[in-house]
Design a protein around this motif. Structure first.
Motif, mmCIF file in Angstrom:
data_model
loop_
_atom_site.group_PDB
_atom_site.id
_atom_site.type_symbol
_atom_site.label_atom_id
_atom_site.label_comp_id
_atom_site.label_asym_id
_atom_site.label_seq_id
_atom_site.Cartn_x
_atom_site.Cartn_y
_atom_site.Cartn_z
ATOM 1 N N LEU A 62 -1.575 -0.707 3.502
ATOM 2 C CA LEU A 62 -1.706 0.060 2.271
ATOM 3 C C LEU A 62 -2.927 -0.390 1.462
ATOM 4 C CD1 LEU A 62 -0.486 2.099 0.245
ATOM 5 C CD2 LEU A 62 0.854 0.222 -0.686
ATOM 6 N N MET A 82 -6.107 1.672 0.417
ATOM 7 C CA MET A 82 -6.396 1.808 -1.026
ATOM 8 C C MET A 82 -7.829 1.365 -1.327
ATOM 9 S SD MET A 82 -4.099 3.163 -3.027
ATOM 10 C CE MET A 82 -4.336 2.612 -4.717
ATOM 11 N N GLY A 87 -10.266 1.775 0.455
ATOM 12 C CA GLY A 87 -11.131 2.885 0.820
ATOM 13 C C GLY A 87 -11.373 3.856 -0.327
ATOM 14 N N GLU A 109 -4.396 4.277 -10.530
ATOM 15 C CA GLU A 109 -3.822 3.674 -9.334
ATOM 16 C C GLU A 109 -2.832 4.637 -8.675
ATOM 17 O OE1 GLU A 109 -4.683 0.647 -8.246
ATOM 18 O OE2 GLU A 109 -3.099 0.000 -6.893
ATOM 19 N N ASN A 110 -1.971 5.249 -9.492
ATOM 20 C CA ASN A 110 -0.962 6.148 -8.945
ATOM 21 C C ASN A 110 -1.571 7.410 -8.350
ATOM 22 O OD1 ASN A 110 1.062 4.385 -9.550
ATOM 23 N ND2 ASN A 110 1.588 5.349 -11.500
ATOM 24 N N ARG A 136 -3.059 6.408 -5.186
ATOM 25 C CA ARG A 136 -1.997 6.064 -4.238
ATOM 26 C C ARG A 136 -1.468 7.330 -3.577
ATOM 27 N NH1 ARG A 136 2.324 2.167 -3.723
ATOM 28 N NH2 ARG A 136 3.306 2.787 -1.779
ATOM 29 N N ASP A 137 -1.408 8.414 -4.341
ATOM 30 C CA ASP A 137 -0.966 9.695 -3.802
ATOM 31 C C ASP A 137 -1.836 10.124 -2.624
ATOM 32 O OD1 ASP A 137 1.201 11.148 -4.456
ATOM 33 O OD2 ASP A 137 0.401 11.889 -6.356
ATOM 34 N N GLU A 186 -1.276 7.899 0.309
ATOM 35 C CA GLU A 186 -0.030 8.205 1.009
ATOM 36 C C GLU A 186 -0.194 9.417 1.927
ATOM 37 O OE1 GLU A 186 2.747 6.584 1.368
ATOM 38 O OE2 GLU A 186 2.229 4.952 0.012
ATOM 39 N N LYS A 235 3.296 -1.772 4.737
ATOM 40 C CA LYS A 235 3.246 -3.067 4.056
ATOM 41 C C LYS A 235 2.885 -4.227 4.998
ATOM 42 C CE LYS A 235 4.296 -1.748 -0.104
ATOM 43 N NZ LYS A 235 5.585 -1.782 -0.768
ATOM 44 N N ARG A 269 -8.812 3.990 6.343
ATOM 45 C CA ARG A 269 -9.611 3.464 5.241
ATOM 46 C C ARG A 269 -10.842 4.331 5.003
ATOM 47 N NH1 ARG A 269 -11.893 -2.399 6.108
ATOM 48 N NH2 ARG A 269 -13.409 -1.208 7.316
ATOM 49 N N TYR A 321 5.655 4.897 -7.398
ATOM 50 C CA TYR A 321 4.671 3.913 -6.964
ATOM 51 C C TYR A 321 4.735 2.680 -7.844
ATOM 52 C CZ TYR A 321 2.728 7.783 -4.309
ATOM 53 O OH TYR A 321 2.552 8.828 -3.458
ATOM 54 N N ALA A 322 5.001 2.914 -9.139
ATOM 55 C CA ALA A 322 5.044 1.784 -10.060
ATOM 56 C C ALA A 322 6.145 0.814 -9.638
ATOM 57 C CB ALA A 322 5.281 2.270 -11.483
ATOM 58 N N ARG A 372 -8.708 -5.748 -5.299
ATOM 59 C CA ARG A 372 -8.933 -5.358 -3.910
ATOM 60 C C ARG A 372 -10.398 -5.524 -3.524
ATOM 61 N NH1 ARG A 372 -4.960 -1.239 -5.071
ATOM 62 N NH2 ARG A 372 -6.665 0.055 -5.816
ATOM 63 N N ILE A 431 -17.773 0.447 2.016
ATOM 64 C CA ILE A 431 -16.765 1.190 1.267
ATOM 65 C C ILE A 431 -17.255 1.477 -0.138
ATOM 66 C CG2 ILE A 431 -14.589 0.688 0.093
ATOM 67 C CD1 ILE A 431 -13.583 -0.270 2.755
#
Ligand SMILES: Nc1ncnc2c1ncn2[C@@H]1O[C@H](COP(=O)(O)OP(=O)(O)OP(=O)(O)O)[C@@H](O)[C@H]1O
Ligand SMILES: [Mg+2]
Lengths: 272, 365
Positions: free
Chosen positions: A113, A117, A119, A142-143, A146-147, A150, A163, A181, B13-14, B217, B232
């Motif tokens: 993940l 992310m 990427g 972030e969310n 993240r979508d 996913e 994970k 990525r 996600y949180a 990250r 990247i």
């Protein structure tokens, strides 16, 4: 097919647009070794462009030139119809060029993940203050990202290893995560350096399917280096053939297959 | 049996990325907070057994302050992969910045003094981080070692830094926050303790946030594979400098506290010498590279172990002090080797593995 036209239609009916990237008379030398010698070719909007050639032909070096890791002694690179000034690799990434490496270059200490992310880096903008307090823009960004990640994970069918630290994954899955990525960046141009090297037949089929689907669903322009001729002939629209740093062929898979220089220098040696 | 994530499926996600996904961990965390904020202060104030000063000075303050510094160094070494041996020097920057601020602005709250000292140290850290674009690993360590010696030399050499005091020492005047004295001879143990505790929690919280998102990250990407990070879109210099900056900010805060709250008076060559750089590095390695929690337990370990050994060997077994000290060196040395070879992620990883076992218990599959 006329390579100089503004667009062309593939056998399977996809319309390929204007050049995204044009390499013009590129020459790259390492001391006495000429890795690339006066090579020109273009990569067009929406196409799958293969670069093939025997070991040491200069294929990876060509990707490194496109990426900005190597700076050619001669020649010009045009991106979206504009001549590109010399740039750092990270600036080129910001322009929308992503890639995978011949030897897997994942972030070993991070999970699948987090690798994917990462990427998304060029799409994430919140500053250090918001990152540090996390509430508000940072968390929202972030969310949102993240979508997208996913979706990439679903697309590549790697939900189960989300994970898992990537170092623990088998080789074939690592290659897939690395593709993820690069995909997460939603690049305009995706460069793949031997995405199927070292894979078994089944894994190669999966990978071919992903490459075709990426191109098909997102219209991503793809340049790929590959040694497996079957795969190359199957999935690519046009092929550049390199040998000892020179371009010895350029055209559709059929054209290349019947090109005598290519047969002599490459196909004849590698096969039969 | 009961040690489980709250449910198998995370609904957002949180929730998926929360700091303590397991309920028992969250409870444990609140229990520790309650002890830290209620039990310990009450014990210090009532001073049962008369050990308040001893406990504060031998264990509590050093632990809290070193934990802040360890989080700082871990950002740089554990998260961003840039080896530094200059931490002692950077702590000295924090200390001298605090001293100059305290003496120049007598009305400034100690809180702001500490924070500004951290910010100044961040600037110095970024400056000394510049070579990191060109040099890596061992060579970078040598460059930061140069920073260590240069900074200590500078604070010794230039009288302006110690306000021309005859001894060359700096000592902290009384400064307070909300009317509570935090520095100076009359500050109470509980006030010092709580002040450092709040700062540690603040630093840990900031560090956790920074390491969970985009910036964290990018640090780890540079650490794991700098070439891939670059393609990247991660700019190497900027990213490394941001790690140097954040790391030095925390280390500077620790340095300011070490001088102003803990020691009260400092001679730079003694308080912030190269040994401190190594001590901090050991905390980070033993605690766990790339772990905020590891930084804290690493600090606890390195602070508690000598105290424990001394109590056992000197007070119980009546060994001479110097033998006890040698023994301590040997133990730390052995641990460093063991951890570096067998478990680079330190105590934090051992803890994680233990929890993994617990979560699956009693059915191992
Ligand atoms: N950084 C470098 N320094 C010196 N020589 C290099 C460098 N990179 C590549 N070369 C040389 O350039 C030539 C082309 O190498 P390159 O890796 O581009 O080949 P390739 O076509 O990707 O081969 P393969 O199929 O084995 O991956 C080789 O002779 C190689 O030794
Ligand atoms: Mg190659």
């Amino acid at each position: 097919m006329n390579a100089t036209a503004e667009s062309y239609v593939t056998e399977d009916g996809r319309t390929i647009g204007a050049p995204v990237l044009e390499m013009k008379n590129i020459t790259l030398k390492f001391g006495g070794v000429t890795a690339i010698s006066d090579i020109s070719f273009d990569i067009r909007e929406g196409e799958i462009r293969a670069i093939i050639g025997p070991n040491g032909a200069g294929k990876s070096s060509m990707l490194n030139v496109i990426n900005g890791f190597y700076h050619p002694q001669e020649g010009e690179i045009w991106f979206h119809g504009e001549k590109r000034a010399p740039m750092k690799p990270y600036q080129i990434a910001q322009q929308g060029i992503a890639r995978t490496f011949q030897n897997i270059a994942l972030f070993k200490g991070m999970s699948t993940l987090d690798n994917i992310m990462t990427g998304r880096f060029t799409h994430m903008k919140t500053n250090m203050f918001w990152q540090a307090v996390w509430k508000g823009p940072a968390e929202r960004e972030e969310n949102e990202n993240r979508d997208i990640v996913e979706h990439v994970i679903d697309f590549l069918e790697i939900q189960a290893i989300r994970k898992t630290p990537v170092g623990r994954l088998p080789y074939g899955l690592q290659k897939r995560v690395e593709l993820g990525r690069a995909l997460a960046a939603q690049p305009k141009l995706l460069l793949l350096d031997e995405p199927m090297a070292g894979m078994n037949v089944e894994e190669k089929e999966d990978m071919s399917r992903f490459i075709l689907d990426v191109n098909d669903e997102f219209g991503t322009t793809i340049a790929l280096i590959e040694h497996d001729m079957g795969v190359v002939m199957d999935i690519s629209d046009r092929v550049v053939v390199m040998d000892y740093g020179k371009k010895i062929g350029d055209g559709t898979p059929d054209e290349v297959r019947n090109n005598q220089d290519v047969i002599d220098a490459y196909l004849g040696v590698a096969h039969d | 049996m009961f040690y489980r994530e709250s449910g198998d499926f995370k609904t957002s996600y949180a929730k998926d990325t929360q700091t303590f996904p397991i309920k028992l961990d969250r409870i444990g965390y609140y229990v520790i907070l309650a002890i830290a904020f209620i039990t310990i202060p009450v014990m210090l104030i009532t001073d049962v057994g008369g050990g308040a000063n001893y406990w504060t000075n031998a264990i509590l303050l050093p632990f809290l302050i070193w934990a802040i510094a360890a989080i700082g160094l871990n950002i740089l070494v554990g998260y961003c992969g840039q080896l530094s041996l200059g931490s002692g020097g950077f702590m000295a920057v924090g200390a001298y910045a605090a001293y100059k601020l305290m003496t120049s602005f007598p009305d400034l709250s100690i809180f702001f003094i500490v924070i500004i000292s951290g910010a100044i140290t961040a600037g110095v850290g970024i400056l000394f981080g510049l070579p990191s674009l060109r040099i890596k690993g061992f060579y970078l360590a040598v460059a930061t070692l140069a920073a260590q010696f240069f900074l200590v030399w500078l604070f010794n050499k230039v009288p302006w830094f110690y306000n021309n005091s005859a001894s060359g020492q700096i000592s902290a005047p009384t400064r307070s926050i909300f009317g509570f004295e935090i520095t100076g001879a009359t500050a109470t143990p509980e006030a010092k303790y709580l002040f450092c505790l709040v700062l540690l929690i603040g630093v840990a919280w900031l560090a956790r946030n920074l390491t969970r998102g985009r910036i964290g990250r990018s640090w780890m990407a540079i650490r794991d594979m700098d070439i891939a990070a670059e393609i990247i879109g991660v700019a190497p210099l900027r990213t490394k400098l941001s790690a140097f900056g954040v790391s030095s900010f925390f280390i500077g805060i620790a340095g300011a506290l070490f001088f102003a709250v803990y020691l009260g008076a400092v001679e730079v060559g003694e308080a912030f010498n190269i040994n401190k750089s190594f001590l901090l590095l050991f905390m980070v390695i033993i605690g766990g590279l790339g772990s905020i929690f590891g930084s804290i337990i690493g600090a606890a370990f390195m602070v508690l172990m000598p105290v424990l050994l001394k109590n056992i060997m000197v007070n119980q077994l009546n060994w001479p002090t110097d033998i006890a000290v040698h023994f301590e060196f040997a133990i730390v040395g052995a641990l460093i080797i063991i951890f570096l070879i067998l478990e680079p992620h330190g105590l934090a990883q051992l803890w994680r593995l233990l929890k993994e076992k617990l979560r699956l218990w009693p059915f191992p599959h």
